[in-house]
Design a protein around this motif. Sequence first.
Motif, PDB file in Angstrom:
ATOM      1  N   GLY A 302       0.612  -1.080  -0.172  1.00  0.00           N
ATOM      2  CA  GLY A 302       0.122  -0.091  -0.076  1.00  0.00           C
ATOM      3  C   GLY A 302       0.660   1.292   0.125  1.00  0.00           C
ATOM      4  O   GLY A 302       0.596   2.251  -0.713  1.00  0.00           O
ATOM      5  N   LYS A 303       1.979   1.391   1.015  1.00  0.00           N
ATOM      6  CA  LYS A 303       3.019   2.498   0.834  1.00  0.00           C
ATOM      7  C   LYS A 303       3.517   2.473  -0.609  1.00  0.00           C
ATOM      8  O   LYS A 303       3.794   3.776  -1.064  1.00  0.00           O
ATOM      9  N   PHE A 304       4.001   1.392  -1.091  1.00  0.00           N
ATOM     10  CA  PHE A 304       4.606   1.418  -2.503  1.00  0.00           C
ATOM     11  C   PHE A 304       3.622   1.956  -3.670  1.00  0.00           C
ATOM     12  O   PHE A 304       4.090   2.889  -4.261  1.00  0.00           O
ATOM     13  N   ALA A 305       2.245   1.705  -3.360  1.00  0.00           N
ATOM     14  CA  ALA A 305       1.353   2.280  -4.133  1.00  0.00           C
ATOM     15  C   ALA A 305       1.541   3.955  -4.177  1.00  0.00           C
ATOM     16  O   ALA A 305       1.328   4.495  -5.347  1.00  0.00           O
ATOM     17  N   GLN A 306       1.282   4.310  -2.984  1.00  0.00           N
ATOM     18  CA  GLN A 306       1.283   5.756  -2.801  1.00  0.00           C
ATOM     19  C   GLN A 306       2.338   6.397  -3.232  1.00  0.00           C
ATOM     20  O   GLN A 306       2.432   7.510  -3.927  1.00  0.00           O
ATOM     21  N   GLU A 307       3.825   5.728  -3.234  1.00  0.00           N
ATOM     22  CA  GLU A 307       4.765   6.581  -3.693  1.00  0.00           C
ATOM     23  C   GLU A 307       4.979   6.583  -5.158  1.00  0.00           C
ATOM     24  O   GLU A 307       5.616   7.149  -5.879  1.00  0.00           O
ATOM     25  N   THR A 308       4.578   5.366  -5.635  1.00  0.00           N
ATOM     26  CA  THR A 308       5.025   5.122  -7.134  1.00  0.00           C
ATOM     27  C   THR A 308       3.822   6.112  -7.663  1.00  0.00           C
ATOM     28  O   THR A 308       4.245   6.556  -8.935  1.00  0.00           O
ATOM     29  N   PHE A 309       2.754   6.464  -7.308  1.00  0.00           N
ATOM     30  CA  PHE A 309       1.538   7.157  -7.845  1.00  0.00           C
ATOM     31  C   PHE A 309       2.437   8.623  -7.949  1.00  0.00           C
ATOM     32  O   PHE A 309       2.090   9.225  -8.989  1.00  0.00           O
ATOM     33  N   LEU A 310       3.127   9.011  -7.044  1.00  0.00           N
ATOM     34  CA  LEU A 310       3.786  10.460  -7.396  1.00  0.00           C
ATOM     35  C   LEU A 310       4.867  10.433  -8.483  1.00  0.00           C
ATOM     36  O   LEU A 310       5.076  11.283  -9.284  1.00  0.00           O
ATOM     37  N   LYS A 311       5.676   9.247  -8.328  1.00  0.00           N
ATOM     38  CA  LYS A 311       6.691   8.932  -9.198  1.00  0.00           C
ATOM     39  C   LYS A 311       6.323   9.086 -10.791  1.00  0.00           C
ATOM     40  O   LYS A 311       6.781   9.501 -11.711  1.00  0.00           O
ATOM     41  N   GLU A 312       5.127   8.351 -10.789  1.00  0.00           N
ATOM     42  CA  GLU A 312       4.832   7.930 -12.188  1.00  0.00           C
ATOM     43  C   GLU A 312       4.259   9.264 -12.891  1.00  0.00           C
ATOM     44  O   GLU A 312       4.304   9.647 -13.996  1.00  0.00           O
ATOM     45  N   LYS A 313       3.617  10.219 -11.950  1.00  0.00           N
ATOM     46  CA  LYS A 313       3.336  11.663 -12.506  1.00  0.00           C
ATOM     47  C   LYS A 313       4.574  12.265 -12.801  1.00  0.00           C
ATOM     48  O   LYS A 313       4.239  12.990 -13.963  1.00  0.00           O
ATOM     49  N   ALA A 314       5.546  12.294 -12.256  1.00  0.00           N
ATOM     50  CA  ALA A 314       6.753  13.159 -12.752  1.00  0.00           C
ATOM     51  C   ALA A 314       7.042  12.652 -13.870  1.00  0.00           C
ATOM     52  O   ALA A 314       7.622  13.266 -15.062  1.00  0.00           O
ATOM     53  N   LEU A 315       7.364  11.170 -14.107  1.00  0.00           N
ATOM     54  CA  LEU A 315       7.576  10.662 -15.533  1.00  0.00           C
ATOM     55  C   LEU A 315       6.671  10.922 -16.691  1.00  0.00           C
ATOM     56  O   LEU A 315       7.216  11.335 -17.698  1.00  0.00           O
ATOM     57  N   VAL A 316       5.420  10.816 -16.557  1.00  0.00           N
ATOM     58  CA  VAL A 316       4.526  11.114 -17.555  1.00  0.00           C
ATOM     59  C   VAL A 316       4.714  12.583 -17.975  1.00  0.00           C
ATOM     60  O   VAL A 316       4.602  13.161 -19.129  1.00  0.00           O
TER      61      VAL A 316
END
Length: 325
Positions: A302-316
Amino acid sequence: MQRRQLLQSAAALAVPALGSLGTAFAQAQGFPVRPIKLIVAFPAGGPTDITMRSLADNASKILGQPVIIDNKPGAGGTLPAQQLQSSPADGYTLAQIPLGVFRLPYTTKINWDPVKDITYVLNLTGYAFGIVVPADSPFKTWADFVAYAKAHPGELTYGSTGTLTSPHLTTELIAQKAGIKLLHIPYKGSADLMLAVVSGQLMAAADSTGFAPQVEAGKLRVLNTWGEKRLDKFPNAPTLKELGYDIVQNSPFGIGAPKGTPPDVVRRLHDAFKKAMEEPSYASALGRYDMLPNYMSTADYGKFAQETFLKEKALVEKLGLGKPS
């Protein structure tokens, strides 16, 4: 009399509520009592399908009920997560959650939240990726590939397993760093993609190491791989880091359930699939595709999901592939 009647009425109202709680608890304690559906984001016969079927077979024995794979390819691997949004929160519908799910709100208009509207059960593994070309390609090395792309902007075709998947976005990031422009052609899964590149319809492909059989058969050549270190199976293929790109991509994925799935049911599923991961047959299936176990608990996933959500925004946003505002 009035006071007694009021107390009796209140007690009568409380009974159904307590009864429903008791029923939910009993369901969780006896779970599962019928087959479980596990929706996989890629087609039958590919690396994801094969490894997930091995896991499902192991979990079936542990849970005492069949875990049935349901393949739903397309839409960049996000269809299983979308299907969770309309499924009962009872633990009988589960979904593979590829990394592309966390990019979805930034590229497509949706009415659900990938972090809040999925119950994250556990993470399983991740992919080993690379870029391959036909064995008779003039590109003997990555330097050859880059040189051609610079001389022919937008003409070098490559395929991936779908728009906005990890192979697609990572290749675009590599291209951006290399100063080249490529022509992307999406496919629904590894099987179709490999057929296209082996037959020469594509000049290259970015994919997980489902391409290994074609490489070993002498039909494809690996130009690079995307892990922290070189793959034992392809010792001559350099990593992106070795080529000068500070990129590592292994695209972790796991299993999710609908929002609101009872904690006792989530715990039962977690424990069963964790045990299923530890079976030699699953490790063997992963090894066929250079995939490694990457266990995360329910809380950590669940924590990974929260962190990845923000990282993927930056990549896109970096690649300019976000949805129009």
